[in-house]
Design a protein around this motif. Structure first.
Motif, PDB file in Angstrom:
ATOM      1  N   ASP A 150       0.815  -1.219   0.000  1.00 36.34           N
ATOM      2  CA  ASP A 150       0.000   0.000   0.000  1.00 36.34           C
ATOM      3  C   ASP A 150       0.843   1.261   0.000  1.00 36.34           C
ATOM      4  N   GLN A 151       2.152   1.117   0.231  1.00 39.08           N
ATOM      5  CA  GLN A 151       3.068   2.255   0.211  1.00 39.08           C
ATOM      6  C   GLN A 151       3.913   2.301  -1.059  1.00 39.08           C
ATOM      7  N   MET A 152       3.753   1.303  -1.908  1.00 35.29           N
ATOM      8  CA  MET A 152       4.579   1.204  -3.109  1.00 35.29           C
ATOM      9  C   MET A 152       3.872   1.805  -4.311  1.00 35.29           C
ATOM     10  N   ASP A 153       4.676   2.225  -5.284  1.00 34.84           N
ATOM     11  CA  ASP A 153       4.143   2.826  -6.509  1.00 34.84           C
ATOM     12  C   ASP A 153       3.787   1.730  -7.518  1.00 34.84           C
ATOM     13  N   ILE A 154       2.995   0.765  -7.052  1.00 32.32           N
ATOM     14  CA  ILE A 154       2.583  -0.380  -7.874  1.00 32.32           C
ATOM     15  C   ILE A 154       1.100  -0.640  -7.614  1.00 32.32           C
ATOM     16  N   ALA A 155       0.363  -0.912  -8.664  1.00 28.62           N
ATOM     17  CA  ALA A 155      -1.053  -1.246  -8.518  1.00 28.62           C
ATOM     18  C   ALA A 155      -1.368  -2.489  -9.344  1.00 28.62           C
ATOM     19  N   VAL A 156      -1.994  -3.484  -8.702  1.00 24.84           N
ATOM     20  CA  VAL A 156      -2.427  -4.688  -9.418  1.00 24.84           C
ATOM     21  C   VAL A 156      -3.818  -4.407  -9.971  1.00 24.84           C
ATOM     22  N   LEU A 157      -3.971  -4.477 -11.290  1.00 23.46           N
ATOM     23  CA  LEU A 157      -5.239  -4.147 -11.945  1.00 23.46           C
ATOM     24  C   LEU A 157      -6.240  -5.290 -11.847  1.00 23.46           C
TER      25      LEU A 157
END
Length: 234
Positions: free
Chosen positions: A174-181
């Motif tokens: 939740d703090q990383m610049d990554i999003a699972v679509l």
């Protein structure tokens, strides 16, 4: 006379190509991509490249492409007809020169910076108000920055993700610049509780975010996937 006509007509074709290169540029396409795709559409060759998706996925570019394809077919018919009538005087050179003049004038007007600025604003305004995101290419929606990255990660039995959840694998996600679509499992697309869903062999995980962060987090799985895909192509 016919040779002169053909010469003028080839000039018209060249100027039409350059006009559409400018118009495609105004929609955000790179000049080298624009020129190749314009020539491809007009001649009916080479348009099956991956870059053609940039044309097909954009409504304004699709309209320009439709004109080019029709113009290319018409041009071929005109050239064949001219050659077949090579020894006759049936061609009206005054009309041909008038058309050539109009096309050349259009090209000169489109080269003006203020005209390009106005057209660019019109194109972008139409995109804002009239286009669904589904009509736009992935690059125009997601990859708006040099660091943006979209990964389709295929999971194999060697993957460290198998039988784990993404929440267990990505600490502090939740703090990383990554999003699972979403996770694709056969014909099923999983969009809910993505970080609490156990990953299976054969899953495809669609991930968006900062390129460096994605590579750092999934480098082992990316290497496995690349090796597997490379083996399949050999």
């Amino acid at each position: 006379m016919n040779l002169f006509f053909l010469f003028i007509y080839f000039i018209i074709i060249t100027v039409v190509i350059e006009i559409h290169v400018i118009l495609f540029q105004l929609t955000g396409l790179k000049v080298e991509v624009s020129r190749f795709q314009v020539i491809s559409m007009m001649t009916g060759t080479g348009f099956t490249t991956g870059e053609s998706e940039l044309i097909l996925g954009h409504p304004i570019r699709r309209k320009l492409a439709a004109f080019l394809i029709l113009f290319g077919a018409f041009s071929l018919a005109v050239i064949i007809s001219s050659i077949s009538n090579f020894l006759t005087n049936e061609l009206n050179m005054k009309e041909v020169l008038s058309v050539a003049g109009c096309v050349l004038l259009t090209f000169i007007v489109l080269k003006l910076a203020w005209v390009q600025k106005i057209l660019s604003l019109i194109f972008n305004r139409k995109l804002v108000y009239n286009i669904e995101l589904g009509d736009m290419p992935v690059r125009d929606v997601f990859l708006t920055d040099k660091q943006d990255h979209l990964l389709n990660l295929r999971i194999y039995e060697e993957s460290r993700l198998v039988s784990k959840t993404l929440g267990q694998f990505i600490h502090g996600y939740d703090q990383m610049d990554i999003a699972v679509l979403f996770i694709k499992r056969g014909d099923l697309k999983i969009r809910r509780k993505l970080y609490d869903t156990k990953i299976h062999e054969g899953d495809q995980i669609f991930i968006f975010g900062d390129k460096r962060a994605i590579i750092d987090q999934f480098k082992d799985d990316i290497s496995i996937m690349e090796a597997k895909l490379k083996t399949k192509t050999i």
